[in-house]
Structure formats: structure tokens, C-alpha cells
Design a protein around this motif. Structure first.
Motif, short mmCIF file in Angstrom:
data_model
loop_
_atom_site.label_atom_id
_atom_site.label_comp_id
_atom_site.label_asym_id
_atom_site.label_seq_id
_atom_site.Cartn_x
_atom_site.Cartn_y
_atom_site.Cartn_z
N VAL A 12 5.36 -2.24 -9.27
CA VAL A 12 5.72 -3.25 -10.28
C VAL A 12 5.85 -2.56 -11.64
CG1 VAL A 12 4.55 -5.08 -8.99
CG2 VAL A 12 3.34 -3.93 -10.86
N TYR A 13 6.46 -3.26 -12.60
CA TYR A 13 6.62 -2.70 -13.94
C TYR A 13 5.27 -2.66 -14.67
CZ TYR A 13 11.67 -3.12 -13.36
OH TYR A 13 12.94 -2.99 -12.91
N ALA A 14 5.18 -1.74 -15.62
CA ALA A 14 3.93 -1.57 -16.38
C ALA A 14 3.46 -2.89 -16.98
CB ALA A 14 4.13 -0.51 -17.46
N HIS A 15 4.42 -3.70 -17.48
CA HIS A 15 4.00 -4.95 -18.15
C HIS A 15 3.49 -5.99 -17.14
CE1 HIS A 15 8.15 -6.20 -17.09
NE2 HIS A 15 7.62 -7.41 -17.06
N GLN A 16 3.71 -5.75 -15.84
CA GLN A 16 3.25 -6.71 -14.82
C GLN A 16 1.88 -6.35 -14.24
OE1 GLN A 16 6.80 -6.21 -12.37
NE2 GLN A 16 7.40 -8.31 -12.83
N ILE A 17 1.41 -5.15 -14.54
CA ILE A 17 0.16 -4.68 -13.93
C ILE A 17 -1.02 -5.57 -14.28
CG2 ILE A 17 -1.57 -2.83 -14.25
CD1 ILE A 17 0.33 -2.40 -11.94
N GLY A 18 -1.06 -6.06 -15.51
CA GLY A 18 -2.16 -6.95 -15.91
C GLY A 18 -2.20 -8.17 -15.02
N LYS A 19 -1.02 -8.74 -14.74
CA LYS A 19 -0.94 -9.94 -13.89
C LYS A 19 -1.37 -9.61 -12.46
CE LYS A 19 -0.24 -14.17 -12.91
NZ LYS A 19 0.83 -14.80 -12.25
N VAL A 20 -0.88 -8.50 -11.93
CA VAL A 20 -1.20 -8.12 -10.55
C VAL A 20 -2.72 -7.92 -10.38
CG1 VAL A 20 -0.95 -6.27 -8.83
CG2 VAL A 20 1.05 -7.09 -10.08
N LEU A 21 -3.32 -7.14 -11.27
CA LEU A 21 -4.77 -6.88 -11.13
C LEU A 21 -5.57 -8.17 -11.37
CD1 LEU A 21 -5.03 -3.35 -12.82
CD2 LEU A 21 -4.87 -3.90 -10.39
N SER A 22 -5.07 -9.05 -12.22
CA SER A 22 -5.75 -10.35 -12.44
C SER A 22 -5.64 -11.23 -11.20
CB SER A 22 -5.15 -11.10 -13.63
OG SER A 22 -5.35 -10.35 -14.79
N GLU A 23 -4.52 -11.13 -10.48
CA GLU A 23 -4.37 -11.87 -9.23
C GLU A 23 -5.36 -11.36 -8.19
OE1 GLU A 23 -3.11 -14.69 -9.73
OE2 GLU A 23 -1.43 -14.69 -8.31
N PHE A 24 -5.52 -10.03 -8.12
CA PHE A 24 -6.51 -9.46 -7.19
C PHE A 24 -7.90 -10.02 -7.54
CE2 PHE A 24 -4.01 -5.18 -6.48
CZ PHE A 24 -2.99 -5.89 -5.87
N TRP A 25 -8.21 -10.04 -8.83
CA TRP A 25 -9.53 -10.54 -9.30
C TRP A 25 -9.69 -12.01 -8.94
CZ3 TRP A 25 -11.69 -14.18 -12.50
CH2 TRP A 25 -12.97 -13.93 -12.97
N ARG A 26 -8.65 -12.79 -9.14
CA ARG A 26 -8.71 -14.25 -8.90
C ARG A 26 -9.01 -14.59 -7.44
NH1 ARG A 26 -5.40 -17.80 -6.71
NH2 ARG A 26 -3.59 -16.41 -6.57
N VAL A 27 -8.38 -13.88 -6.50
CA VAL A 27 -8.53 -14.27 -5.09
C VAL A 27 -9.85 -13.78 -4.48
CG1 VAL A 27 -6.03 -14.37 -4.74
CG2 VAL A 27 -7.26 -12.27 -4.12
N LEU A 28 -10.55 -12.89 -5.18
CA LEU A 28 -11.83 -12.37 -4.66
C LEU A 28 -12.95 -13.38 -4.84
CD1 LEU A 28 -11.82 -8.69 -5.96
CD2 LEU A 28 -11.91 -9.40 -3.55
N LYS A 29 -13.84 -13.44 -3.82
CA LYS A 29 -15.08 -14.20 -3.99
C LYS A 29 -15.92 -13.50 -5.05
CE LYS A 29 -15.19 -15.70 0.84
NZ LYS A 29 -15.81 -15.47 2.15
N SER A 30 -16.93 -14.20 -5.56
CA SER A 30 -17.68 -13.63 -6.70
C SER A 30 -18.38 -12.31 -6.33
CB SER A 30 -18.67 -14.63 -7.26
OG SER A 30 -19.60 -14.96 -6.27
N ASP A 31 -18.74 -12.14 -5.04
CA ASP A 31 -19.36 -10.86 -4.65
C ASP A 31 -18.34 -9.93 -3.98
OD1 ASP A 31 -18.99 -12.29 -2.34
OD2 ASP A 31 -20.97 -11.89 -1.50
N GLY A 32 -17.07 -10.19 -4.21
CA GLY A 32 -16.01 -9.41 -3.58
C GLY A 32 -15.67 -8.14 -4.36
N PHE A 33 -14.88 -7.28 -3.71
CA PHE A 33 -14.48 -6.03 -4.38
C PHE A 33 -13.06 -5.63 -3.98
CE2 PHE A 33 -16.48 -4.86 -0.38
CZ PHE A 33 -15.69 -3.84 0.12
N LEU A 34 -12.48 -4.82 -4.84
CA LEU A 34 -11.12 -4.30 -4.65
C LEU A 34 -11.20 -2.82 -4.30
CD1 LEU A 34 -7.95 -4.25 -5.18
CD2 LEU A 34 -8.54 -3.77 -7.56
N VAL A 35 -10.39 -2.40 -3.33
CA VAL A 35 -10.17 -0.97 -3.09
C VAL A 35 -8.70 -0.72 -3.39
CG1 VAL A 35 -10.10 0.88 -1.37
CG2 VAL A 35 -11.93 -0.82 -1.29
N VAL A 36 -8.43 0.18 -4.30
CA VAL A 36 -7.04 0.45 -4.66
C VAL A 36 -6.78 1.95 -4.68
CG1 VAL A 36 -7.53 0.27 -7.16
CG2 VAL A 36 -5.21 -0.07 -6.34
N THR A 37 -5.64 2.32 -4.13
CA THR A 37 -5.22 3.73 -4.20
C THR A 37 -3.75 3.79 -4.60
OG1 THR A 37 -5.08 5.85 -3.04
CG2 THR A 37 -4.77 3.87 -1.68
N CYS A 38 -3.42 4.80 -5.39
CA CYS A 38 -2.04 4.95 -5.88
C CYS A 38 -1.86 6.42 -6.26
CB CYS A 38 -1.80 4.03 -7.08
SG CYS A 38 -2.83 4.41 -8.51
#
Ligand SMILES: C[S@@+](CC[C@H](N)C(=O)[O-])C[C@H]1O[C@@H](n2cnc3c(N)ncnc32)[C@H](O)[C@@H]1O
Length: 208
Positions: free
Chosen positions: A67-93
């Protein structure tokens, strides 16, 4: 059984994920490309098809750079939103700082490793796999890039609480929890859900 949302899964399944996901987890596959048979077809920029606080983990491998640099904030916020409160993200790039060292030496189009899609050069890592884009898969283009510090900054801005980033030669790997955890817990998560520190270039996701 815990649920992991596998975003930008491509053809990969849970078997390609890190060791921690190999027992006690069920995956829900999410991709923009319907041809890879995801459970949910959608874009990471707007994941309205996934309910808030519904998954225990999000796993994103070689996807956020699409995704474009200006969309990264939205993408990472979407990952945060769908996680349960004790959830976690694994990301590699891609670790663009390391890739830049090859470019600085003039090795722009030489293969750096071989993936299931064929040889991958620094040029492919910068702009996306040329063959796939040539075949009309525009979403395979790479539109942004990260160093360890910009990835951490992005995760922070998206409200992730405890963040650990590791450099693995050509790749960055990070764990980010939705709510703050003790350093012992963060260390355990990193040991279980990130590849081992001495991972050779290539494992566990194909041959990077
Ligand atoms: C390089 S492949 C990675 C596949 C797999 N995760 C792996 O590591 O082998 C990138 C994947 O991201 C998907 N993708 C690209 N842009 C996307 C977007 N905006 N939303 C969701 N998926 C996207 C592509 O369809 C593709 O399956």
C-alpha cells in the motif's frame, strides 16, 4: 482454539507461519486476490469485513509494503481494531535499509534469493515482483518500504502498546500487542511467534 487473521495470505497457509502458530490456532485467510481462495476477499486499507476485537492475532507477511505510505496508518489501525484486547500482531516485510546496501554496491537486478515465484532482486523488493505486475496483478506492486525504526514508529502511531522489532537480513519482523504487556510476556511472544534469531536467509517463509 485461537483465531489468527492471515492478511495478504496469498497461496500461503498457516503451515508457513512461525512455530507458535503450529498448535492451537485456526487461520482465517484474507486477501485482495480472490484467486488465492481467501475466506475473506478485501483490502487491508478497509477491513470492514472483519469485526472489531474479533481475532486473537493478525499475521501479515510481505503485505504491508503493497500500500502507499499515506495508507499505512489506516492499515495498521485496522489490524489494531480487529484484535481482541489481549491480541497481538506479527508482521514481516522487507528490510529496505539492508536491501539498499546491495543497491549501493550496484547489485540492483541480481537475484538475492529464490522464492516460490522465482529469483528475487533488489529491484523486485523495491517495486514488487515484475512478473506478477506484468501479468496484470497491479496489487503486487510495492508502494512503500520500512526500516526497523519507521516500522516501529508506524506501529506506535497505530496505538500498538508493546512493540518488538527484529532485523533478519533482508526482512524485518515485529510483534506488537494491542495492550501493554510485561517485558517477560513480550520476550515469550517474540520467542514463540518470530523466527529464531539465527534463522538462515530463507526460513520460515519460503526463502527470504
Ligand atoms: C508478496 S505476496 C505475500 C504472500 C504471503 N503472505 C507470503 O508471505 O508468501 C503479497 C500478498 O498481498 C496481497 N495484497 C496486496 N495488496 C493487498 C491489499 N491492499 N489488501 C489485501 N491483500 C493485499 C496480494 O494479493 C498477495 O497475496
Amino acid at each position: 482454539m485461537k483465531e489468527v487473521l492471515h492478511v495478504g495470505c496469498g497461496k500461503a497457509t498457516i503451515k508457513k507461519m512461525t512455530a507458535g502458530f503450529q498448535q492451537g490456532w485456526r487461520e482465517v485467510r484474507f486477501d485482495i486476490n480472490p484467486n488465492v481462495n481467501p475466506d475473506i476477499v478485501g483490502t487491508t486499507v478497509d477491513m470492514t469485513g472483519v469485526a472489531s476485537e474479533s481475532v486473537d492475532a493478525v499475521y501479515s507477511s510481505h503485505n504491508i509494503e503493497h500500500v502507499y505510505a499515506h495508507q499505512i496508518g489506516k492499515v495498521l489501525s485496522e489490524f489494531w481494531r480487529v484484535l481482541k484486547s489481549d491480541g497481538f500482531l506479527v508482521v514481516t516485510c522487507p528490510n529496505i535499509q539492508y536491501v539498499a546496501e546491495f543497491i549501493a554496491k550496484g547489485q540492483l537486478d541480481e537475484p538475492l534469493y529464490t522464492s516460490s515465484a522465482g529469483p528475487i532482486s533488489a529491484l523486485d523488493i523495491l517495486y514488487g515482483h515484475g512478473k506478477a505486475i506484468e501479468n496484470g496483478e497491479e496489487y503486487m506492486a510495492h508502494r512503500t518500504a520500512f526500516t526497523d525504526s519507521t516500522l516501529k514508529k508506524g506501529l506506535n502511531a497505530a496505538r500498538f502498546a508493546t512493540i518488538g522489532v527484529r532485523k533478519h537480513r533482508l526482512d524485518l519482523w515485529a510483534i506488537a500487542t494491542k495492550t501493554a504487556v510485561h517485558s517477560d510476556v513480550a520476550r515469550r511472544l517474540m520467542n514463540e511467534y518470530l523466527p529464531p534469531r539465527d534463522m538462515p536467509a530463507g526460513a520460515p517463509e519460503n526463502s527470504r
